[in-house]
Design an enzyme around this catalytic site. Structure first.
Site, PDB file in Angstrom:
ATOM      1  N   GLY A 171       0.823  -1.211   0.000  1.00  0.00           N
ATOM      2  CA  GLY A 171       0.000   0.000   0.000  1.00  0.00           C
ATOM      3  C   GLY A 171       0.852   1.253   0.000  1.00  0.00           C
TER       4      GLY A 171
ATOM      5  N   ASP B  29      -0.652  -0.501  13.054  1.00  0.00           N
ATOM      6  CA  ASP B  29      -0.230  -1.822  12.568  1.00  0.00           C
ATOM      7  C   ASP B  29      -0.052  -2.832  13.707  1.00  0.00           C
ATOM      8  OD1 ASP B  29      -0.228  -0.988   9.926  1.00  0.00           O
ATOM      9  OD2 ASP B  29       1.870  -0.348   9.982  1.00  0.00           O
TER      10      ASP B  29
HETATM   11  C1  S3P Z   1       2.282   3.585   6.440  1.00  0.00           C
HETATM   12  C2  S3P Z   1       1.151   4.103   6.999  1.00  0.00           C
HETATM   13  C3  S3P Z   1       0.076   3.295   7.593  1.00  0.00           C
HETATM   14  C4  S3P Z   1       0.558   1.894   7.930  1.00  0.00           C
HETATM   15  C5  S3P Z   1       1.353   1.278   6.829  1.00  0.00           C
HETATM   16  C6  S3P Z   1       2.566   2.134   6.473  1.00  0.00           C
HETATM   17  C7  S3P Z   1       3.261   4.492   5.819  1.00  0.00           C
HETATM   18  O1  S3P Z   1      -0.986   3.182   6.665  1.00  0.00           O
HETATM   19  O2  S3P Z   1      -0.552   1.068   8.235  1.00  0.00           O
HETATM   20  O3  S3P Z   1       1.799  -0.014   7.222  1.00  0.00           O
HETATM   21  O4  S3P Z   1       4.389   4.066   5.520  1.00  0.00           O
HETATM   22  O5  S3P Z   1       2.915   5.655   5.619  1.00  0.00           O
HETATM   23  P1  S3P Z   1      -2.133   4.326   6.584  1.00  0.00           P
HETATM   24  O6  S3P Z   1      -1.433   5.583   6.348  1.00  0.00           O
HETATM   25  O7  S3P Z   1      -2.998   3.945   5.429  1.00  0.00           O
HETATM   26  O8  S3P Z   1      -2.856   4.239   7.898  1.00  0.00           O
END
Ligand code: S3P
Length: 459
Positions: free
Chosen positions: A106, A333
Protein backbone atom coordinates in the site's frame (compact mmCIF):
# COMPACT_ATOMS: atom_id res chain seq x y z
CA UNK A 1 18.13 -8.70 -10.61
CA UNK A 2 21.55 -9.25 -9.09
CA UNK A 3 21.72 -12.68 -7.43
CA UNK A 4 22.99 -11.18 -4.18
CA UNK A 5 19.84 -9.09 -3.91
CA UNK A 6 17.49 -12.05 -3.49
CA UNK A 7 15.85 -12.34 -0.12
CA UNK A 8 17.21 -14.66 2.50
CA UNK A 9 15.43 -18.00 2.56
CA UNK A 10 13.03 -18.16 5.47
CA UNK A 11 12.70 -21.30 7.57
CA UNK A 12 9.17 -22.54 7.02
CA UNK A 13 7.99 -21.57 10.48
CA UNK A 14 8.48 -21.54 14.20
CA UNK A 15 10.34 -24.40 15.82
CA UNK A 16 9.34 -25.92 19.15
CA UNK A 17 12.24 -25.30 21.47
CA UNK A 18 12.03 -26.01 25.18
CA UNK A 19 13.34 -22.76 26.70
CA UNK A 20 12.59 -22.96 30.45
CA UNK A 21 14.45 -19.69 31.06
CA UNK A 22 12.36 -17.70 28.61
CA UNK A 23 13.59 -15.57 25.72
CA UNK A 24 16.94 -13.83 25.87
CA UNK A 25 19.23 -11.88 23.57
CA UNK A 26 20.50 -8.54 22.37
CA UNK A 27 19.66 -8.07 18.73
CA UNK A 28 18.32 -5.80 16.01
CA UNK A 29 15.18 -6.12 13.94
CA UNK A 30 15.35 -5.07 10.25
CA UNK A 31 15.07 -1.52 8.95
CA UNK A 32 11.89 0.54 9.18
CA UNK A 33 9.54 -0.24 6.30
CA UNK A 34 7.98 3.23 6.05
CA UNK A 35 11.37 4.96 6.07
CA UNK A 36 12.90 2.44 3.65
CA UNK A 37 10.21 3.13 1.02
CA UNK A 38 10.57 6.87 1.46
CA UNK A 39 14.41 6.77 1.29
CA UNK A 40 14.35 5.13 -2.14
CA UNK A 41 11.58 7.39 -3.46
CA UNK A 42 13.07 10.67 -2.22
CA UNK A 43 16.62 9.79 -3.26
CA UNK A 44 15.14 8.87 -6.64
CA UNK A 45 13.84 12.42 -7.17
CA UNK A 46 17.11 14.32 -7.42
CA UNK A 47 19.80 14.35 -10.14
CA UNK A 48 22.44 12.99 -7.78
CA UNK A 49 23.71 9.86 -6.10
CA UNK A 50 22.62 9.18 -2.52
CA UNK A 51 23.48 6.41 -0.07
CA UNK A 52 20.83 4.56 1.92
CA UNK A 53 22.03 2.45 4.85
CA UNK A 54 19.97 0.01 6.90
CA UNK A 55 17.37 -0.48 4.16
CA UNK A 56 14.81 -3.19 4.91
CA UNK A 57 15.38 -6.05 2.41
CA UNK A 58 11.76 -7.15 2.21
CA UNK A 59 9.24 -7.84 -0.55
CA UNK A 60 7.36 -4.55 0.03
CA UNK A 61 10.48 -2.41 -0.21
CA UNK A 62 11.63 -4.37 -3.25
CA UNK A 63 8.30 -3.48 -4.88
CA UNK A 64 9.21 0.21 -4.49
CA UNK A 65 12.74 -0.46 -5.73
CA UNK A 66 11.53 -2.29 -8.82
CA UNK A 67 8.91 0.35 -9.66
CA UNK A 68 11.52 3.11 -9.39
CA UNK A 69 13.92 1.16 -11.59
CA UNK A 70 11.22 0.96 -14.29
CA UNK A 71 11.01 4.76 -14.14
CA UNK A 72 14.75 5.19 -14.71
CA UNK A 73 16.10 5.44 -11.15
CA UNK A 74 19.28 3.38 -10.72
CA UNK A 75 19.33 1.46 -7.44
CA UNK A 76 22.27 -0.81 -6.68
CA UNK A 77 23.23 -2.92 -3.71
CA UNK A 78 26.56 -1.94 -2.18
CA UNK A 79 26.70 -4.17 0.90
CA UNK A 80 23.93 -6.60 1.86
CA UNK A 81 25.25 -7.05 5.41
CA UNK A 82 24.59 -3.38 6.26
CA UNK A 83 21.64 -2.83 3.94
CA UNK A 84 23.73 -0.29 2.04
CA UNK A 85 22.24 0.73 -1.32
CA UNK A 86 23.20 3.46 -3.76
CA UNK A 87 20.44 5.42 -5.48
CA UNK A 88 21.15 7.45 -8.63
CA UNK A 89 18.10 9.66 -8.88
CA UNK A 90 16.62 11.49 -11.81
CA UNK A 91 14.67 14.76 -11.59
CA UNK A 92 12.53 13.80 -14.58
CA UNK A 93 11.45 10.17 -14.54
CA UNK A 94 10.99 8.11 -17.70
CA UNK A 95 7.76 6.55 -18.89
CA UNK A 96 7.65 2.86 -17.95
CA UNK A 97 7.10 0.17 -20.60
CA UNK A 98 4.97 -2.00 -18.33
CA UNK A 99 2.38 -1.84 -15.58
CA UNK A 100 4.08 -0.78 -12.34
CA UNK A 101 3.58 -3.79 -10.07
CA UNK A 102 3.34 -2.66 -6.43
CA UNK A 103 2.90 -6.22 -5.14
CA UNK A 104 1.32 -6.26 -1.66
CA UNK A 105 2.51 -2.75 -0.80
CA UNK A 106 0.00 0.00 0.00
CA UNK A 107 2.83 2.39 0.76
CA UNK A 108 4.33 1.85 -2.70
CA UNK A 109 1.12 2.42 -4.67
CA UNK A 110 -0.17 5.35 -2.59
CA UNK A 111 3.07 7.31 -2.24
CA UNK A 112 4.04 6.64 -5.85
CA UNK A 113 0.63 7.96 -6.97
CA UNK A 114 1.65 11.37 -5.55
CA UNK A 115 5.06 11.30 -7.21
CA UNK A 116 3.73 10.09 -10.57
CA UNK A 117 1.18 12.92 -10.50
CA UNK A 118 4.05 15.37 -10.08
CA UNK A 119 6.33 13.73 -12.63
CA UNK A 120 3.47 13.98 -15.12
CA UNK A 121 4.30 10.77 -17.01
CA UNK A 122 1.75 8.20 -18.24
CA UNK A 123 1.69 5.26 -15.83
CA UNK A 124 -0.46 2.31 -14.76
CA UNK A 125 -0.10 0.86 -11.26
CA UNK A 126 -1.47 -2.34 -9.84
CA UNK A 127 -0.64 -5.06 -7.32
CA UNK A 128 -1.47 -8.46 -5.85
CA UNK A 129 -4.88 -9.91 -4.91
CA UNK A 130 -4.93 -7.97 -1.63
CA UNK A 131 -3.77 -4.61 -3.01
CA UNK A 132 -6.41 -4.52 -5.79
CA UNK A 133 -9.11 -4.71 -3.11
CA UNK A 134 -7.77 -1.86 -0.96
CA UNK A 135 -9.23 1.66 -1.20
CA UNK A 136 -7.39 3.92 -3.66
CA UNK A 137 -10.07 6.60 -4.04
CA UNK A 138 -8.53 8.10 -0.90
CA UNK A 139 -5.48 9.14 -2.96
CA UNK A 140 -7.01 9.56 -6.42
CA UNK A 141 -9.58 12.04 -5.06
CA UNK A 142 -7.23 14.65 -3.54
CA UNK A 143 -4.72 14.20 -6.38
CA UNK A 144 -7.52 14.92 -8.86
CA UNK A 145 -8.34 18.07 -6.89
CA UNK A 146 -4.72 19.09 -7.46
CA UNK A 147 -5.24 18.74 -11.20
CA UNK A 148 -3.98 15.19 -11.77
CA UNK A 149 -5.98 12.87 -14.02
CA UNK A 150 -6.37 9.39 -12.53
CA UNK A 151 -8.68 6.59 -13.61
CA UNK A 152 -9.20 3.46 -11.56
CA UNK A 153 -11.30 0.35 -11.44
CA UNK A 154 -14.79 0.55 -9.91
CA UNK A 155 -15.48 4.20 -10.55
CA UNK A 156 -11.95 5.38 -9.71
CA UNK A 157 -11.81 3.72 -6.30
CA UNK A 158 -9.51 0.72 -6.86
CA UNK A 159 -6.33 -0.37 -8.64
CA UNK A 160 -5.39 -0.95 -11.40
CA UNK A 161 -5.09 2.84 -11.63
CA UNK A 162 -3.92 4.89 -14.56
CA UNK A 163 -2.38 8.35 -14.65
CA UNK A 164 -2.75 10.48 -17.79
CA UNK A 165 -0.37 13.46 -18.16
CA UNK A 166 -1.68 16.99 -18.71
CA UNK A 167 -0.27 20.33 -19.89
CA UNK A 168 -1.34 22.32 -16.86
CA UNK A 169 0.57 20.51 -14.09
CA UNK A 170 -0.54 20.52 -10.46
CA UNK A 171 -2.00 23.22 -8.25
CA UNK A 172 -1.68 23.32 -4.46
CA UNK A 173 -4.74 22.58 -2.35
CA UNK A 174 -5.90 22.89 1.24
CA UNK A 175 -6.81 19.31 2.01
CA UNK A 176 -8.88 18.41 5.06
CA UNK A 177 -8.27 14.69 5.39
CA UNK A 178 -11.33 12.58 6.18
CA UNK A 179 -9.15 9.82 7.72
CA UNK A 180 -5.86 9.79 9.61
CA UNK A 181 -3.53 8.15 7.08
CA UNK A 182 0.17 8.80 6.61
CA UNK A 183 -0.02 7.21 3.18
CA UNK A 184 -2.68 9.64 1.98
CA UNK A 185 -0.96 12.60 3.64
CA UNK A 186 2.33 11.61 2.00
CA UNK A 187 0.73 11.17 -1.45
CA UNK A 188 -0.62 14.73 -1.28
CA UNK A 189 2.65 16.14 0.09
CA UNK A 190 4.75 14.39 -2.56
CA UNK A 191 2.49 15.70 -5.32
CA UNK A 192 2.62 19.09 -3.59
CA UNK A 193 6.39 19.20 -4.14
CA UNK A 194 5.62 19.81 -7.82
CA UNK A 195 2.58 22.11 -7.37
CA UNK A 196 2.44 25.74 -8.53
CA UNK A 197 1.08 26.90 -5.20
CA UNK A 198 1.35 25.99 -1.53
CA UNK A 199 -0.19 22.76 -0.22
CA UNK A 200 -1.75 22.63 3.23
CA UNK A 201 -3.04 19.51 4.96
CA UNK A 202 -5.17 19.12 8.04
CA UNK A 203 -5.28 15.66 9.60
CA UNK A 204 -8.13 14.50 11.87
CA UNK A 205 -5.44 12.96 14.13
CA UNK A 206 -1.66 13.08 13.74
CA UNK A 207 -0.18 10.18 11.77
CA UNK A 208 3.47 9.18 11.31
CA UNK A 209 5.49 12.12 9.98
CA UNK A 210 8.47 10.41 8.33
CA UNK A 211 7.79 12.11 4.98
CA UNK A 212 7.77 15.56 6.59
CA UNK A 213 11.02 14.90 8.50
CA UNK A 214 12.82 13.48 5.47
CA UNK A 215 11.68 16.22 3.09
CA UNK A 216 12.81 18.83 5.62
CA UNK A 217 16.22 17.13 5.79
CA UNK A 218 16.43 17.54 1.99
CA UNK A 219 15.79 21.27 2.33
CA UNK A 220 12.03 21.50 1.63
CA UNK A 221 10.14 24.33 3.34
CA UNK A 222 7.57 22.35 5.28
CA UNK A 223 6.13 23.71 8.53
CA UNK A 224 3.51 22.53 10.98
CA UNK A 225 1.35 25.17 12.68
CA UNK A 226 0.35 25.01 16.38
CA UNK A 227 -3.06 23.79 15.19
CA UNK A 228 -1.34 20.86 13.44
CA UNK A 229 -1.81 22.13 9.86
CA UNK A 230 1.04 21.00 7.59
CA UNK A 231 2.18 23.71 5.20
CA UNK A 232 4.39 22.89 2.19
CA UNK A 233 5.61 25.76 0.02
CA UNK A 234 5.14 25.65 -3.76
CA UNK A 235 7.66 23.95 -6.09
CA UNK A 236 9.91 22.51 -3.42
CA UNK A 237 11.02 19.90 -5.99
CA UNK A 238 13.34 22.63 -7.28
CA UNK A 239 15.13 23.07 -3.95
CA UNK A 240 15.51 19.43 -2.85
CA UNK A 241 19.12 18.53 -2.11
CA UNK A 242 20.40 14.94 -1.98
CA UNK A 243 21.04 13.51 1.47
CA UNK A 244 22.21 10.12 2.70
CA UNK A 245 19.65 8.17 4.73
CA UNK A 246 20.23 5.92 7.73
CA UNK A 247 17.16 3.77 8.35
CA UNK A 248 16.44 2.88 12.02
CA UNK A 249 15.04 -0.51 13.01
CA UNK A 250 11.30 -0.88 12.59
CA UNK A 251 9.21 -0.34 15.76
CA UNK A 252 6.36 -2.29 14.14
CA UNK A 253 8.64 -5.30 13.59
CA UNK A 254 10.09 -4.91 17.10
CA UNK A 255 6.53 -5.28 18.43
CA UNK A 256 6.58 -9.05 17.72
CA UNK A 257 9.64 -10.03 19.81
CA UNK A 258 8.54 -7.47 22.42
CA UNK A 259 5.20 -9.22 22.97
CA UNK A 260 6.85 -12.65 22.78
CA UNK A 261 9.26 -11.67 25.58
CA UNK A 262 6.67 -9.86 27.69
CA UNK A 263 4.44 -12.91 27.91
CA UNK A 264 7.14 -15.60 28.11
CA UNK A 265 8.12 -16.10 31.78
CA UNK A 266 11.73 -15.16 32.78
CA UNK A 267 12.45 -13.37 29.48
CA UNK A 268 14.73 -10.36 29.19
CA UNK A 269 15.63 -9.01 25.73
CA UNK A 270 17.23 -5.86 24.34
CA UNK A 271 16.28 -4.68 20.84
CA UNK A 272 18.83 -2.16 19.56
CA UNK A 273 18.41 1.05 17.57
CA UNK A 274 14.63 0.97 17.24
CA UNK A 275 12.94 3.97 15.60
CA UNK A 276 10.96 5.75 18.34
CA UNK A 277 8.98 8.27 16.32
CA UNK A 278 6.16 9.36 18.69
CA UNK A 279 3.58 8.39 16.05
CA UNK A 280 4.92 4.81 16.00
CA UNK A 281 5.15 3.82 19.65
CA UNK A 282 1.55 3.84 20.79
CA UNK A 283 1.87 0.11 21.55
CA UNK A 284 4.68 0.73 24.05
CA UNK A 285 2.59 3.33 25.90
CA UNK A 286 -0.54 1.12 25.91
CA UNK A 287 1.38 -1.89 27.25
CA UNK A 288 2.97 0.15 30.04
CA UNK A 289 -0.55 1.03 31.28
CA UNK A 290 -1.23 -2.67 31.94
CA UNK A 291 2.04 -3.33 33.72
CA UNK A 292 4.52 -4.10 30.92
CA UNK A 293 8.15 -3.75 31.88
CA UNK A 294 9.48 -1.84 28.85
CA UNK A 295 12.33 0.63 29.17
CA UNK A 296 14.14 2.76 26.62
CA UNK A 297 17.92 3.07 26.80
CA UNK A 298 20.47 5.14 24.88
CA UNK A 299 17.84 7.37 23.25
CA UNK A 300 19.18 9.78 20.61
CA UNK A 301 18.34 11.43 17.29
CA UNK A 302 19.57 9.82 14.06
CA UNK A 303 18.75 11.50 10.76
CA UNK A 304 15.97 13.52 12.39
CA UNK A 305 14.27 10.46 13.93
CA UNK A 306 14.42 9.47 17.64
CA UNK A 307 16.10 6.08 18.07
CA UNK A 308 16.89 3.95 21.15
CA UNK A 309 17.36 0.47 22.56
CA UNK A 310 14.19 -1.17 23.88
CA UNK A 311 14.52 -3.51 26.87
CA UNK A 312 11.61 -5.84 27.54
CA UNK A 313 11.29 -8.06 30.59
CA UNK A 314 8.60 -10.67 31.19
CA UNK A 315 5.59 -9.11 32.93
CA UNK A 316 2.17 -10.24 34.03
CA UNK A 317 -0.29 -7.92 32.28
CA UNK A 318 -3.10 -6.69 34.53
CA UNK A 319 -6.02 -4.24 34.30
CA UNK A 320 -8.54 -3.21 31.67
CA UNK A 321 -7.17 -1.53 28.53
CA UNK A 322 -9.42 0.68 26.39
CA UNK A 323 -8.15 2.22 23.17
CA UNK A 324 -10.09 5.04 21.52
CA UNK A 325 -9.85 6.51 18.00
CA UNK A 326 -7.24 9.01 19.20
CA UNK A 327 -4.90 6.15 20.22
CA UNK A 328 -5.07 4.20 16.95
CA UNK A 329 -2.81 6.04 14.44
CA UNK A 330 0.29 5.59 16.62
CA UNK A 331 -0.30 1.83 16.76
CA UNK A 332 -2.33 1.19 13.62
CA UNK A 333 -0.23 -1.82 12.57
CA UNK A 334 0.14 -3.23 16.08
CA UNK A 335 -3.46 -4.06 17.02
CA UNK A 336 -3.24 -7.76 15.96
CA UNK A 337 -0.13 -8.40 18.09
CA UNK A 338 -1.59 -6.37 20.97
CA UNK A 339 -4.65 -8.62 20.83
CA UNK A 340 -2.34 -11.63 21.10
CA UNK A 341 -0.73 -10.15 24.23
CA UNK A 342 -4.14 -9.40 25.75
CA UNK A 343 -5.29 -12.99 25.33
CA UNK A 344 -3.23 -13.49 28.54
CA UNK A 345 -4.29 -10.17 30.15
CA UNK A 346 -5.85 -10.25 33.59
CA UNK A 347 -8.53 -7.85 32.36
CA UNK A 348 -10.45 -6.76 29.27
CA UNK A 349 -9.14 -5.25 26.03
CA UNK A 350 -11.52 -2.86 24.22
CA UNK A 351 -10.50 -1.35 20.88
CA UNK A 352 -12.71 1.40 19.43
CA UNK A 353 -12.39 3.78 16.47
CA UNK A 354 -10.20 1.30 14.59
CA UNK A 355 -12.28 0.80 11.41
CA UNK A 356 -9.11 1.53 9.35
CA UNK A 357 -7.92 -1.94 10.32
CA UNK A 358 -10.51 -3.35 7.95
CA UNK A 359 -8.70 -1.66 5.01
CA UNK A 360 -5.21 -3.09 5.62
CA UNK A 361 -3.51 -6.03 3.86
CA UNK A 362 -6.50 -7.98 5.22
CA UNK A 363 -9.53 -7.05 7.32
CA UNK A 364 -7.44 -7.34 10.46
CA UNK A 365 -10.36 -7.14 12.92
CA UNK A 366 -12.13 -10.03 11.20
CA UNK A 367 -8.87 -11.96 10.73
CA UNK A 368 -8.05 -11.80 14.46
CA UNK A 369 -11.57 -12.75 15.56
CA UNK A 370 -11.76 -15.64 13.06
CA UNK A 371 -8.37 -17.15 13.83
CA UNK A 372 -8.74 -16.72 17.61
CA UNK A 373 -12.13 -18.49 17.41
CA UNK A 374 -10.36 -21.52 15.86
CA UNK A 375 -8.25 -21.61 19.06
CA UNK A 376 -11.26 -21.22 21.33
CA UNK A 377 -10.55 -17.56 22.22
CA UNK A 378 -13.68 -15.44 21.98
CA UNK A 379 -13.39 -11.98 20.45
CA UNK A 380 -16.48 -9.78 20.20
CA UNK A 381 -16.34 -7.89 16.95
CA UNK A 382 -17.68 -4.42 16.15
CA UNK A 383 -17.56 -2.39 12.94
CA UNK A 384 -14.82 -0.21 14.45
CA UNK A 385 -13.10 -2.53 16.91
CA UNK A 386 -13.26 -5.49 19.23
CA UNK A 387 -13.60 -6.54 22.87
CA UNK A 388 -11.83 -9.50 24.41
CA UNK A 389 -11.63 -10.85 27.94
CA UNK A 390 -8.10 -12.03 28.69
CA UNK A 391 -7.01 -14.93 30.92
CA UNK A 392 -3.51 -15.20 32.43
CA UNK A 393 -3.97 -19.00 32.75
CA UNK A 394 -4.97 -19.45 29.12
CA UNK A 395 -3.86 -22.79 27.67
CA UNK A 396 -4.67 -23.17 23.99
CA UNK A 397 -5.58 -26.42 22.18
CA UNK A 398 -2.99 -28.72 20.64
CA UNK A 399 -4.63 -28.21 17.27
CA UNK A 400 -6.76 -25.40 15.93
CA UNK A 401 -10.35 -26.34 15.05
CA UNK A 402 -9.42 -25.81 11.40
CA UNK A 403 -5.94 -24.89 10.08
CA UNK A 404 -4.96 -21.31 10.85
CA UNK A 405 -4.88 -18.80 8.03
CA UNK A 406 -2.57 -15.81 7.70
CA UNK A 407 -5.13 -14.11 5.46
CA UNK A 408 -2.27 -13.34 3.03
CA UNK A 409 -1.21 -10.74 5.61
CA UNK A 410 2.32 -10.59 7.06
CA UNK A 411 1.23 -9.10 10.37
CA UNK A 412 -1.48 -11.73 10.93
CA UNK A 413 1.08 -14.50 10.19
CA UNK A 414 3.55 -13.01 12.69
CA UNK A 415 0.88 -12.39 15.36
CA UNK A 416 -0.34 -16.01 15.20
CA UNK A 417 3.23 -17.36 15.28
CA UNK A 418 4.02 -15.27 18.37
CA UNK A 419 0.79 -16.52 19.95
CA UNK A 420 2.00 -20.09 19.34
CA UNK A 421 5.39 -19.33 20.88
CA UNK A 422 3.86 -17.68 23.97
CA UNK A 423 1.49 -20.63 24.45
CA UNK A 424 4.47 -23.02 24.35
CA UNK A 425 6.50 -20.89 26.74
CA UNK A 426 3.66 -20.59 29.28
CA UNK A 427 2.43 -24.17 28.91
CA UNK A 428 5.55 -26.25 28.12
CA UNK A 429 3.75 -29.53 28.81
CA UNK A 430 1.24 -28.64 26.08
CA UNK A 431 3.73 -27.41 23.47
CA UNK A 432 2.40 -27.56 19.96
CA UNK A 433 2.81 -26.20 16.46
CA UNK A 434 -0.35 -25.09 14.72
CA UNK A 435 -0.47 -25.34 10.98
CA UNK A 436 -0.40 -21.89 9.35
CA UNK A 437 -1.33 -21.77 5.65
CA UNK A 438 1.15 -19.15 4.43
CA UNK A 439 4.13 -18.54 6.76
CA UNK A 440 6.34 -17.11 3.99
CA UNK A 441 4.05 -14.05 3.76
CA UNK A 442 6.26 -12.64 6.59
CA UNK A 443 8.75 -11.81 3.79
CA UNK A 444 6.60 -8.74 3.05
CA UNK A 445 8.10 -6.90 6.03
CA UNK A 446 10.34 -9.23 8.07
CA UNK A 447 12.15 -11.97 6.11
CA UNK A 448 14.26 -13.06 9.11
CA UNK A 449 11.23 -13.27 11.45
CA UNK A 450 11.30 -17.03 12.14
CA UNK A 451 15.10 -17.08 12.44
CA UNK A 452 14.83 -14.35 15.05
CA UNK A 453 12.11 -16.11 17.09
CA UNK A 454 13.97 -19.42 16.97
CA UNK A 455 17.23 -17.77 18.07
CA UNK A 456 15.56 -15.96 20.98
CA UNK A 457 14.43 -19.33 22.32
CA UNK A 458 17.93 -20.80 22.22
CA UNK A 459 19.96 -17.81 23.48
C1 S3P B 1 2.28 3.59 6.44
C2 S3P B 1 1.15 4.10 7.00
C3 S3P B 1 0.08 3.29 7.59
C4 S3P B 1 0.56 1.89 7.93
C5 S3P B 1 1.35 1.28 6.83
C6 S3P B 1 2.57 2.13 6.47
C7 S3P B 1 3.26 4.49 5.82
O1 S3P B 1 -0.99 3.18 6.66
O2 S3P B 1 -0.55 1.07 8.23
O3 S3P B 1 1.80 -0.01 7.22
O4 S3P B 1 4.39 4.07 5.52
O5 S3P B 1 2.91 5.65 5.62
P1 S3P B 1 -2.13 4.33 6.58
O6 S3P B 1 -1.43 5.58 6.35
O7 S3P B 1 -3.00 3.94 5.43
O8 S3P B 1 -2.86 4.24 7.90
Amino acid sequence: MNATETQKKTPLSLQIINAPNGLHGTFKVPGDKSISHRSLMLAGLVDATSQVRGLLPSADVFSTRDVLRQLGVEITLVDASTGHWQVKGLRQWQEADHVLDCGNSGTTIRLMSGLISGQNRYAVMSGDKSLVKRPMGRVMKPLSQMGATWFGKQNNTLAPMTFVPSEAGLNGIHYVMPIASAQVKSAVLLAGLFAHGDTTIQEPLPSRDHSERMLRAMGADIQVTDAGVIHLKARQIDVLKPVDFLVPSDASSAAFPMIAALLSPHSDILIEDVGLNPQRIGLFEALKKIGANITIEHERLIGGEPVGHVRVQASELKGDLTLEAVDIPAMVDEIPILTVACAWLDGTLSVKGAEELRAKESDRLLAVATEFAKLGVKVELFEDGLVMQGNPDLCLPKEAATPLSAWHDHRIAMALSVMNLIHNQRNPKHSTLWHLDDPTIVNVSFPSFYDMLNQLQTA
